[in-house]
Design a protein around this motif. Structure first.
Motif, PDB file in Angstrom:
ATOM      1  N   TYR A  64       3.991   5.513   1.520  1.00 10.56           N
ATOM      2  CA  TYR A  64       4.007   5.038   2.918  1.00 10.56           C
ATOM      3  C   TYR A  64       5.200   4.116   3.180  1.00 10.56           C
ATOM      4  O   TYR A  64       5.216   3.361   4.151  1.00 10.56           O
ATOM      5  CB  TYR A  64       2.679   4.350   3.250  1.00 10.56           C
ATOM      6  N   VAL A  73       4.769   8.857   9.191  1.00 10.85           N
ATOM      7  CA  VAL A  73       4.807   7.405   8.968  1.00 10.85           C
ATOM      8  C   VAL A  73       6.080   6.893   9.628  1.00 10.85           C
ATOM      9  O   VAL A  73       7.160   6.888   9.017  1.00 10.85           O
ATOM     10  CB  VAL A  73       4.808   7.082   7.456  1.00 10.85           C
ATOM     11  N   HIS A  92       7.317   2.233  10.365  1.00 14.35           N
ATOM     12  CA  HIS A  92       8.189   1.532   9.424  1.00 14.35           C
ATOM     13  C   HIS A  92       8.807   2.541   8.455  1.00 14.35           C
ATOM     14  O   HIS A  92       8.320   3.661   8.324  1.00 14.35           O
ATOM     15  CB  HIS A  92       7.386   0.481   8.637  1.00 14.35           C
ATOM     16  N   TYR A 128      -0.371  -7.050   7.416  1.00 16.64           N
ATOM     17  CA  TYR A 128      -1.497  -6.480   6.671  1.00 16.64           C
ATOM     18  C   TYR A 128      -1.474  -6.922   5.211  1.00 16.64           C
ATOM     19  O   TYR A 128      -2.511  -7.140   4.590  1.00 16.64           O
ATOM     20  CB  TYR A 128      -1.404  -4.953   6.694  1.00 16.64           C
ATOM     21  N   PHE A 134       3.598  -4.518   7.347  1.00 17.42           N
ATOM     22  CA  PHE A 134       2.934  -4.296   6.071  1.00 17.42           C
ATOM     23  C   PHE A 134       3.668  -5.065   4.985  1.00 17.42           C
ATOM     24  O   PHE A 134       3.802  -6.288   5.110  1.00 17.42           O
ATOM     25  CB  PHE A 134       2.804  -2.779   5.797  1.00 17.42           C
ATOM     26  N   GLN A 152       8.586  -2.709   3.643  1.00 19.54           N
ATOM     27  CA  GLN A 152       8.313  -1.741   4.713  1.00 19.54           C
ATOM     28  C   GLN A 152       8.735  -2.291   6.082  1.00 19.54           C
ATOM     29  O   GLN A 152       7.896  -2.577   6.927  1.00 19.54           O
ATOM     30  CB  GLN A 152       6.822  -1.390   4.714  1.00 19.54           C
ATOM     31  N   ARG A 185      -0.973  13.777  10.949  1.00 17.86           N
ATOM     32  CA  ARG A 185      -1.843  12.594  10.953  1.00 17.86           C
ATOM     33  C   ARG A 185      -0.887  11.454  11.117  1.00 17.86           C
ATOM     34  O   ARG A 185       0.027  11.301  10.290  1.00 17.86           O
ATOM     35  CB  ARG A 185      -2.625  12.507   9.638  1.00 17.86           C
ATOM     36  N   PRO A 241      -6.021   1.555  14.414  1.00 18.07           N
ATOM     37  CA  PRO A 241      -6.830   0.352  14.207  1.00 18.07           C
ATOM     38  C   PRO A 241      -6.882  -0.490  15.488  1.00 18.07           C
ATOM     39  O   PRO A 241      -6.104  -0.275  16.411  1.00 18.07           O
ATOM     40  CB  PRO A 241      -6.090  -0.383  13.089  1.00 18.07           C
ATOM     41  N   PHE A 294     -11.383   2.273  13.400  1.00 22.95           N
ATOM     42  CA  PHE A 294     -11.751   1.599  12.143  1.00 22.95           C
ATOM     43  C   PHE A 294     -12.882   0.597  12.317  1.00 22.95           C
ATOM     44  O   PHE A 294     -13.023  -0.323  11.511  1.00 22.95           O
ATOM     45  CB  PHE A 294     -10.502   0.927  11.544  1.00 22.95           C
ATOM     46  N   HIS A 313      -8.111   7.418   1.415  1.00 17.41           N
ATOM     47  CA  HIS A 313      -7.333   6.801   0.332  1.00 17.41           C
ATOM     48  C   HIS A 313      -7.213   5.289   0.492  1.00 17.41           C
ATOM     49  O   HIS A 313      -6.697   4.603  -0.389  1.00 17.41           O
ATOM     50  CB  HIS A 313      -5.941   7.433   0.294  1.00 17.41           C
ATOM     51  N   ASP A 314      -7.655   4.770   1.641  1.00 17.68           N
ATOM     52  CA  ASP A 314      -7.615   3.310   1.871  1.00 17.68           C
ATOM     53  C   ASP A 314      -8.995   2.670   1.753  1.00 17.68           C
ATOM     54  O   ASP A 314      -9.088   1.442   1.750  1.00 17.68           O
ATOM     55  CB  ASP A 314      -7.135   3.016   3.307  1.00 17.68           C
TER      56      ASP A 314
HETATM   57  O1  TEU Z   1      -3.186   2.297   6.718  1.00 17.07           O
HETATM   58  C1  TEU Z   1      -3.238   1.428   7.829  1.00 17.07           C
HETATM   59  C2  TEU Z   1      -3.991   0.216   7.400  1.00 17.07           C
HETATM   60  O2  TEU Z   1      -3.556  -0.459   6.546  1.00 17.07           O
HETATM   61  C3  TEU Z   1      -5.394   0.006   7.912  1.00 17.07           C
HETATM   62  O3  TEU Z   1      -5.611   0.744   9.073  1.00 17.07           O
HETATM   63  C4  TEU Z   1      -6.337   0.380   6.795  1.00 17.07           C
HETATM   64  O4  TEU Z   1      -7.619   0.591   7.290  1.00 17.07           O
HETATM   65  C5  TEU Z   1      -6.342  -0.777   5.801  1.00 17.07           C
HETATM   66  O5  TEU Z   1      -5.241  -0.576   4.957  1.00 17.07           O
HETATM   67  C6  TEU Z   1      -7.615  -0.806   4.977  1.00 17.07           C
HETATM   68  O6  TEU Z   1      -7.572  -1.944   4.151  1.00 17.07           O
HETATM   69  C7  TEU Z   1      -2.077   3.201   6.747  1.00 17.07           C
HETATM   70  C8  TEU Z   1      -2.141   4.037   5.485  1.00 17.07           C
HETATM   71  O7  TEU Z   1      -3.359   4.786   5.480  1.00 17.07           O
HETATM   72  C9  TEU Z   1      -2.080   3.096   4.314  1.00 17.07           C
HETATM   73  O8  TEU Z   1      -2.255   3.799   3.083  1.00 17.07           O
HETATM   74  C10 TEU Z   1      -0.712   2.424   4.327  1.00 17.07           C
HETATM   75  O9  TEU Z   1      -0.657   1.458   3.283  1.00 17.07           O
HETATM   76  C11 TEU Z   1      -0.466   1.722   5.660  1.00 17.07           C
HETATM   77  O10 TEU Z   1      -0.834   2.493   6.793  1.00 17.07           O
HETATM   78  C12 TEU Z   1       1.013   1.399   5.812  1.00 17.07           C
HETATM   79  O11 TEU Z   1       1.715   2.604   6.012  1.00 17.07           O
END
Ligand code: TEU
Length: 539
Positions: free
Chosen positions: A63, A100, A103, A138, A158, A162, A192, A247, A271, A309-310
């Motif tokens: 990312y 993506v 950033h 974040y 982030f 980034q 996505r 989000p 979210f 994955h998050d």
């Molecule tokens: O995630 C966005 C993001 O960080 C939040 O919406 C997410 O729910 C949070 O990370 C949960 O703790 C996206 C990608 O899915 C993530 O993998 C990347 O790290 C992030 O953007 C930055 O590109």
């Protein structure tokens, strides 16, 4: 409501680096996805969402993109990608890529130029200021990183690695639109869109009175103009599907992103569950679903997911990953596939894979967790206490390798895996599950088949019952004269309830259940087992 192919689709998310490794480097790769396409197709899914595989230093697992028009060597080559796309299409499925563009990586040539001097032509491809405000990002205590060479700060939502693109600059937007067409002209089926509502920034970057609430990063003035321009200049010229990762959004704002008349995106992930519910909260979940149904239905399309994955694996976070692992996996599958909106399956969810809990911070890879750990112990907090506080929601919990069989490394790699395999792979793996007709995999397969046979699962109106019940979630979906009743006991205790007459005496047949059928037909009273799921046809 307009009927479309993507509304009737089920999406399968492939986090390729943890999916299947064919060259023994310890990372999954695109060739590995190709070799497992028949497994994915076997579920009956329609769309594959592939996490980022573009050129990247991999600080944030892809990312942080340094070359939008190449494939990172870990993943393979552009030829492999094009072969993957062909093989997906040959099987009648579609492939969407991760876009993506909030950033890039700090190693992207654009940023290297932008950073080189204040009067570089690409300086305002990014956001530079002489002072910083009090916002958190974040992944770091501040959204600003000082560059001693030009004595200014750059903005990053982030990680420091980034830097955010400056979407107010039309040259940046044109660069992104050209890149999108590069991939769409290859024949991909959509995107996505990563945190796509963060593209517009607040004018002047005013201090926040509550910097811990980072919602100032999103939904700022100008965002809809950018997305509409993207739609007009790129998306509307292709038959593609787009899902926005959005989000900090409520249903009223959500409709502005995905309203069928808006000319922006097709659907979104919000979210309200995964960023704010650490554990299952039935009252809150029912309220969220009610608000999103009432706010969106008939205007825009929602998406349903409970892990990716998050976000840690749903049986561990919201269900029961021990005694009732299989029952709760099937219950949440029933929930996700019968609620209004598009269901997303995160790789391994169909096996009932569980969230990992490694013993040490050294076992973790995720920059978000490692940054937070460092930030907290620098405040003097006890490292073990900080580590344990981060475990439950660490993003790595769901990033461990796909568990294919009970051989070493779960058959994921012949090398040393980039992240440890969940030690329970000897018990939970695809080989074992595929041999068991009562497994989670075949339950998902059946749900997906039902979705293709019965439009009521997709387009049926949603009405809830037993709203105050703490264990049972009960709702109907109705389309024309077809009406289904979904009954879910989201708890590890038995649950009882009196159904309203309009339901109790209307049972026709059990469409699907995750227990041997124990509920008597036409029963006034309900007696449900732990994590019991039932779909009834009524009327
Ligand atoms: O995630 C966005 C993001 O960080 C939040 O919406 C997410 O729910 C949070 O990370 C949960 O703790 C996206 C990608 O899915 C993530 O993998 C990347 O790290 C992030 O953007 C930055 O590109």
């Amino acid at each position: 409501m307009k009927k479309t192919w993507w509304k009737e689709s089920v999406v399968y998310q492939v986090y390729w680096r943890s999916f299947y490794d064919t060259d023994g480097d310890g990372y999954g790769d695109l060739e590995g996805v190709i070799q497992k396409l028949d497994y994915i197709k076997g579920l009956g899914v329609d769309i594959i969402w592939l996490n980022p595989c573009y050129g990247s230093p991999d600080v944030d697992n892809g990312y942080d993109i340094s070359d939008y028009r190449s494939i990172m060597p870990k993943a393979g080559t552009m030829d492999t990608f094009e072969q993957l796309l062909k093989e997906v299409h040959d099987r009648g499925m579609k492939l969407i890529m991760d876009l993506v563009v909030n950033h890039t990586s700090n190693q992207h040539p654009w940023f290297i130029e932008s950073k080189s001097s204040k009067d570089n032509p690409k300086r305002d491809y990014y956001i530079w200021r002489r002072t910083k405000n009090n916002w958190r990002s974040y992944f770091t205590p501040s959204t600003w990183e000082f560059d001693p060479k030009t004595e200014e700060y750059y903005f990053h939502s982030f990680a420091v690695e980034q830097p955010d693109l400056n979407w107010a600059n039309p040259k940046v937007r044109e660069e992104i639109y050209r890149m999108m067409k590069f991939w769409l002209d290859k024949g991909i089926d959509g995107f996505r869109m990563d945190v796509i509502n963060l593209l517009a920034k607040q004018d002047g970057f005013p201090d926040s009175e509550t910097p811990e609430d980072i919602s100032y990063l999103g939904n700022n003035p100008g965002i809809h103009e950018y997305l509409h321009e993207m739609h007009e200049k790129v998306l509307k010229h292709y038959d593609v599907f787009t899902v926005g990762e959005i989000p900090f959004v409520n249903p009223e704002d959500g409709v502005l992103y995905v309203g069928e008349d808006r000319g922006e995106l097709d659907t979104l992930f919000h979210f309200e569950v995964c960023d704010y519910m650490a554990h299952w909260d039935m009252k809150r979940f029912k309220e969220i679903q009610k608000r999103w149904y009432e706010g969106m239905w008939g205007k825009g399309w929602n998406s349903q997911f409970l892990n990716n994955h998050d976000h840690t694996r749903l049986v561990t976070r919201f269900g029961n990953d021990t005694v009732f692992r299989v029952e709760s996996a099937k219950l949440f599958a029933t929930l996700l596939h019968t609620l209004p909106g598009m269901p997303y399956i995160y790789q391994g969810e169909e096996l009932g894979m569980t969230g990992v809990r490694f013993p040490s911070i050294e076992d973790y890879n995720d920059i978000a967790m490692k940054n937070k750990f460092k930030e907290e112990i620098e405040k003097g907090r006890d490292p073990q206490e900080v580590f344990e506080s981060l475990l439950h929601l660490s993003r790595d919990n769901s990033r461990t390798p796909m568990q294919w069989d009970d051989s070493e490394n779960a058959g994921f790699t012949s090398g040393s895996p980039w992240i440890k395999v969940n030690p329970n792979y000897t018990e939970i793996n695809a080989a074992k599950v595929l041999e068991d007709s009562g497994s989670v995999y075949y339950y998902y397969k059946k749900l997906i088949e039902l979705r293709k046979e019965h439009e009521v699962m997709v387009y049926g109106d949603y009405e809830t019952f037993l709203e105050e019940h703490k264990q049972i979630y009960a709702y109907t979906r109705q389309l024309g004269d077809k009406k289904w009743l979904v009954l879910l006991n989201v708890s590890e205790e038995k649950a009882e309830a009196a159904l309203p007459d309009e339901l109790a005496y209307a049972f026709k047949e059990v469409i699907l259940t995750n227990y041997p059928h124990v509920q008597a037909e036409n029963a006034k009273g309900l007696a449900l087992e732990p994590y019991h799921a039932l779909i009834y046809q009524i009327e």
